[in-house]
Write an enzyme that holds these catalytic residues in place. Structure first.
Site: not given
Ligand code: NAD
Length: 454
Positions: A107, A239
């Site tokens: 998100f 992140c």
């Molecule tokens: P999230 O893991 O909740 O969601 C990411 C995606 O995964 C979404 O499309 C969601 O639908 C799906 N998802 C969520 N939980 C799931 C599950 N249990 N099983 C399968 N699919 C699932 O992440 P978020 O809250 O949207 O984003 C924030 C996180 O992303 C933070 O931890 C941040 O550090 C990380 N992030 C990392 C980077 C990087 O490049 N390392 C960049 C941006 C964000």
């Protein structure tokens, strides 16, 4: 979801045969359309996700830069050749697309992260099924309108919506050859394992705990401004947020001045012109941040700035948290071990650079880190000895531009090939290596040879 994947499979038959110059031209079109609509997309992000308008413009801009890098695809796709590897024999490699690829996005960067994925995949000749975050899919949908307007053929890029079921569909579908994921640890590890088990190529960017090391010889003013901005910007929902500070020696005397700077940051709705940080994404995210702050207090950290009770007039039910500062945090505390993803700085003290490096290298994550110093030897030692994939020297958020790749390591990444840059091209292509023999007619071999050629 099946219809989207079928459309991507069907489109791959012709798209993969399109010329690299055709794909380059479409990228040029997309680039100018994103520039045209940049403010519209940014306004939508502010409304839907909550970050401030200038920050949302940065979100689109950093994604646009990937599209711009994709415009150099004719050079990026070049293979390698070596003539006369044996008599009359040449060897060369070509890059070919993989087929249908998939993207799953978080998100917090509703434009930039989809733009890390689909332009690079498409320009390499793949098709894609993209699943944006279910919490803010609006920017993706606006970008899809632009992809259509740019002239990309139907079926080349398809969006599916949803959460777990859509993710499982992607991980299990035979037609999908590769998955790009960015998000939290739980989802990232799960998708990496399930996708890899099904024979797919997976790149998985996950969570982080980025440390800033402040040396006593740092340029104080520049350093403190950088720390307040990088820790609190986007309400800490990045992140690459610099969320953990390690003060070396006397540098700790600057903590009160950093807190003054953090206090001055204005919390408000993202579209207020004077807002420095907006709300968190959801009530659940706010509760999680408040719980982690409380856990720090309960475990003995000093709460030097408490933003938990903030009220923003006109938005009394908003998910706002004000700048918060926890000092004397220990590495055993929950608030240190877990990514907080809110406007909360955790701070520790160290007696030396060696001790600071040891702390960071013991942390599970390897996304980003930064050192603030005016000493080149200190900076060089830091680069050599730190076990983190992206390093800032007096630069608090060292996210590489797309001529490089996003090289987070250890607990922040699973896979082999990183996002965008040359590694992105490698991720979205497979090599064919050709050995060709064209004997001169007068040199045809007369007898069969059974030994391995040497
Ligand atoms: P999230 O893991 O909740 O969601 C990411 C995606 O995964 C979404 O499309 C969601 O639908 C799906 N998802 C969520 N939980 C799931 C599950 N249990 N099983 C399968 N699919 C699932 O992440 P978020 O809250 O949207 O984003 C924030 C996180 O992303 C933070 O931890 C941040 O550090 C990380 N992030 C990392 C980077 C990087 O490049 N390392 C960049 C941006 C964000």
């Amino acid at each position: 979801m099946q219809a989207a994947t079928d459309a991507a499979s069907e489109a791959f038959k012709t798209w993969s045969k399109s010329t690299v110059l055709t794909r380059q031209q479409l990228m040029f079109n997309l680039q100018s359309l994103i520039k045209r609509d940049m403010n519209k997309i940014a306004e939508n992000i502010t409304l839907e996700q909550g970050k401030t308008l200038p920050d949302a413009q940065g979100d689109v801009m950093r994604g646009l830069q990937v599209v711009e890098q994709c415009c150099s695809i004719p050079s990026l796709m070049l293979g390698e050749t070596l003539p006369n590897i044996a008599r009359d024999m040449d060897t060369f490699t070509y890059r070919f697309p993989l087929g249908v690829t998939a993207g799953i996005t978080p998100f917090n960067f509703p434009a930039m992260i989809p733009l890390w994925m689909f332009p690079m995949s498409l320009v390499c000749g793949n098709t894609m099924v993209l699943k944006p975050s279910e919490r803010d899919p609006g920017a993706t949908m606006m970008l899809m309108e632009l992809v259509k307007e740019a002239g990309f053929p139907d079926g080349v890029l398809n969006v599916i919506h949803g959460a777990h079921d859509a993710v499982n569909f992607i991980c299990d579908n035979d037609a999908i050859k590769a998955i790009s994921f960015v998000g939290s640890d739980n989802a990232g590890k799960y998708i990496y394992e399930r996708g890899s088990k099904n024979g797919k190529r997976v790149q998985s960017n996950m969570g982080a705990k980025n440390h800033g090391v402040i040396m006593p010889d740092a340029n104080k003013e520049a350093c403190l401004n950088a720390l307040a901005g990088a820790g609190m910007g986007a309400a800490g929902q990045r992140c690459m947020a610099l969320s953990t500070l390690v003060w070396v020696g006397e540098a700790k005397n600057w903590i009160p001045e950093l807190i003054d700077r953090c206090k001055k940051l204005k919390v408000g709705p993202g579209n207020a012109p004077d807002a420095d940080l907006g709300p968190l994404i959801s009530p659940a995210a706010k509760k999680r941040v408040l719980d982690l702050v409380q856990s720090g207090v309960d475990e003995g950290a000093e709460l030097l700035l408490d933003g938990r009770d903030i009220t923003v007039p006109g938005y009394e039910n908003g998910n706002f948290v004000g700048p918060t500062y926890l000092h004397n945090v220990k590495t055993s505390m929950r608030c240190y071990k877990e990514e907080i993803f809110g406007p909360v700085l955790c701070s520790l003290e160290a007696d030396s650079l060696d001790e600071a490096i040891a702390i960071i290298n013991s942390n599970q994550y390897g996304n980003g880190t930064a050192v603030f110093t005016t000493n080149g030897a200190t900076a060089r030692k830091f680069i050599d000895e730190i076990d983190v994939g992206q390093i800032g020297i007096n630069a608090p958020i060292p996210v590489p531009l797309p001529m490089f790749s996003f090289t987070g390591t250890r607990g922040s990444f699973r896979g082999d090939l990183h996002f965008y840059g040359k590694q992105g091209v490698s991720f979205y292509t497979q090599l064919k290596t050709v050995v060709q023999l064209w004997r001169h007619q007068d040199a045809t071999q007369q007898t069969a040879r059974t030994s391995f050629p040497i």
